[in-house]
Design an enzyme around this catalytic site. Structure first.
Site, PDB file in Angstrom:
ATOM      1  N   ASP A 134       0.782  -1.174   0.167  1.00 31.02           N
ATOM      2  CA  ASP A 134       0.160  -0.021   0.135  1.00 31.02           C
ATOM      3  C   ASP A 134       0.747   1.273   0.014  1.00 31.02           C
ATOM      4  O   ASP A 134       0.447   2.250   0.718  1.00 31.02           O
ATOM      5  CB  ASP A 134      -0.973  -0.003   1.301  1.00 31.02           C
ATOM      6  CG  ASP A 134      -2.075   1.144   1.162  1.00 31.02           C
ATOM      7  OD1 ASP A 134      -2.179   1.480   0.011  1.00 31.02           O
ATOM      8  OD2 ASP A 134      -2.733   1.638   2.070  1.00 31.02           O
ATOM      9  N   HIS A 138       3.258  10.407   0.514  1.00 31.97           N
ATOM     10  CA  HIS A 138       2.834  11.560   0.823  1.00 31.97           C
ATOM     11  C   HIS A 138       4.118  12.225   1.494  1.00 31.97           C
ATOM     12  O   HIS A 138       4.917  11.656   1.856  1.00 31.97           O
ATOM     13  CB  HIS A 138       1.769  11.760   1.839  1.00 31.97           C
ATOM     14  CG  HIS A 138       0.534  10.818   1.154  1.00 31.97           C
ATOM     15  ND1 HIS A 138      -0.087  11.326   0.266  1.00 31.97           N
ATOM     16  CD2 HIS A 138      -0.230   9.782   1.805  1.00 31.97           C
ATOM     17  CE1 HIS A 138      -1.399  10.543   0.071  1.00 31.97           C
ATOM     18  NE2 HIS A 138      -1.150   9.620   1.073  1.00 31.97           N
TER      19      HIS A 138
END
Length: 273
Positions: A134, A138
C-alpha cells in the site's frame, strides 16, 4: 476492494468531531475506521461474491474478525475469494500511534496487538494469500497536518522485503513463505504471464539479498523522494544488494541504472461467462 463501511466511518467521525472538533487525536484513528466498519464491508462483499460465484480480492486486511470470513482449505489457484495483508499491519499496532503519529495513519487503520497477531496467524495458515505494501509516498509536511487534513498512507516499497526478512531472523516465517506470499501468490491469483517465478522462459525479475549485512534506516539512506519513513531508526539484519527487472540490472548497492525501462504486464485469463 478496499473494504470499509463508509456509513459506519462517518458516524464515528461525527462522534469524534463533537468531542474534539478538528483536533482529533491520531490514537482515535482505529476507533473511527473501526473493526466494525471493516467487518461490515468485508462481510457484505464476501456474501455477494458467494451468492454470484464471483472472483473477489480483499485488500489490506486489518482485523482478526475478518479472518472468520476466509478459508485456507481451497488451493490458491482455485480460490474465488482471496485476501492480502500489508507490511504495516504485520509490524505496527495501536500503541505505536503515540510514537509515530500520522506517519502510521493508514486506511484501514492499524489496530490492536491482538489483531496484528491474528493477521500473522491467518497469513501462516493460508487464510491470507499475499503480502502487499500500500505504498503511498505523501510528503512529511502533508503528514504533519491535523488529523482530518493529514492524508492516509506512507512509503513502504524500499523496506518491505527487509522488514519481512527481519521476521525470518525472528523465526516467525521462512524465506520460502516470504517468496511465496510476495512473488508466487500474486502471479497465481491474478494469472500474470511469465512473472513471479524463477523458470525458464520467464522474465528475470530478481532481487539479490545479503541476509547478514546489518544497517539502520536513516534519512540519509532513504531512496524515497518524499524523504521519510515510519522505519527511521529501525535496524534490519538483511540488505537488498541488486535488483533485476526483465533481466536488466536496475539497482546495485545504492546506485540505479535506469537505461532500461519496465514493461507492461500481460495476463493469462479470460472474462467470466
Amino acid at each position: 476492494i478496499h473494504s470499509e463501511d463508509e456509513k459506519t466511518i462517518q458516524k464515528n467521525i461525527s462522534k469524534a468531531r463533537k468531542r474534539y472538533g478538528e483536533i482529533v487525536p491520531i490514537q482515535l484513528h482505529p476507533e473511527i475506521r473501526s473493526t466494525l466498519a471493516c467487518y461490515r464491508s468485508t462481510r457484505l462483499a464476501v456474501d455477494l461474491a458467494e451468492k454470484y460465484n464471483s472472483r473477489l480480492h480483499i485488500l489490506h486486511l486489518s482485523t482478526a474478525k475478518e479472518l472468520q470470513l476466509l478459508n485456507a482449505a481451497t488451493p490458491l489457484s482455485a480460490k474465488k475469494i482471496t485476501a492480502e495483508v500489508c507490511i504495516h499491519h504485520l509490524v505496527f499496532n495501536d500503541e505505536d500511534y503515540e510514537r509515530l503519529g500520522n506517519r502510521i495513519k493508514w486506511n484501514p487503520a492499524i489496530k490492536t496487538e491482538k489483531d496484528r497477531e491474528a493477521l500473522w496467524e491467518g497469513l501462516l495458515q493460508g487464510k491470507i494469500d499475499n503480502i502487499a505494501t500500500d505504498h503511498a509516498p505523501h510528503t512529511l509536511e502533508e503528514k504533519q497536518q491535523t488529523y482530518f487534513k493529514a492524508p492516509s498512507g506512507g512509503p513502504l516499497v524500499q523496506h518491505s522485503l527487509v522488514a519481512m526478512l527481519e521476521f525470518f531472523h525472528q523465526q516467525m516465517i521462512t524465506p520460502e513463505m516470504i517468496v511465496d506470499k510476495m512473488c508466487h501468490a500474486p502471479a497465481i491469483m491474478f494469472r500474470i504471464s511469465k512473472r513471479g517465478f524463477i523458470r525458464e522462459g520467464y522474465f528475470a525479475d530478481l532481487v539479490l539479498v545479503d541476509p547478514n549485512d546489518p544497517w539502520t534506516v536513516s534519512r540519509e539512506n532513504l531512496l524515497y523522494k518524499c524523504k521519510w519513513s515510519p522505519f527511521e531508526g529501525n535496524s534490519f539484519r538483511s540488505k537488498v544488494t541488486h535488483t533485476f527487472v526483465n533481466g536488466n540490472l536496475v539497482y546495485e548497492k545504492g546506485l540505479f541504472h535506469e537505461e532500461q525501462k519496465g514493461e507492461r504486464l500481460f495476463f493469462e485469463r479470460q472474462a467470466q461467462e
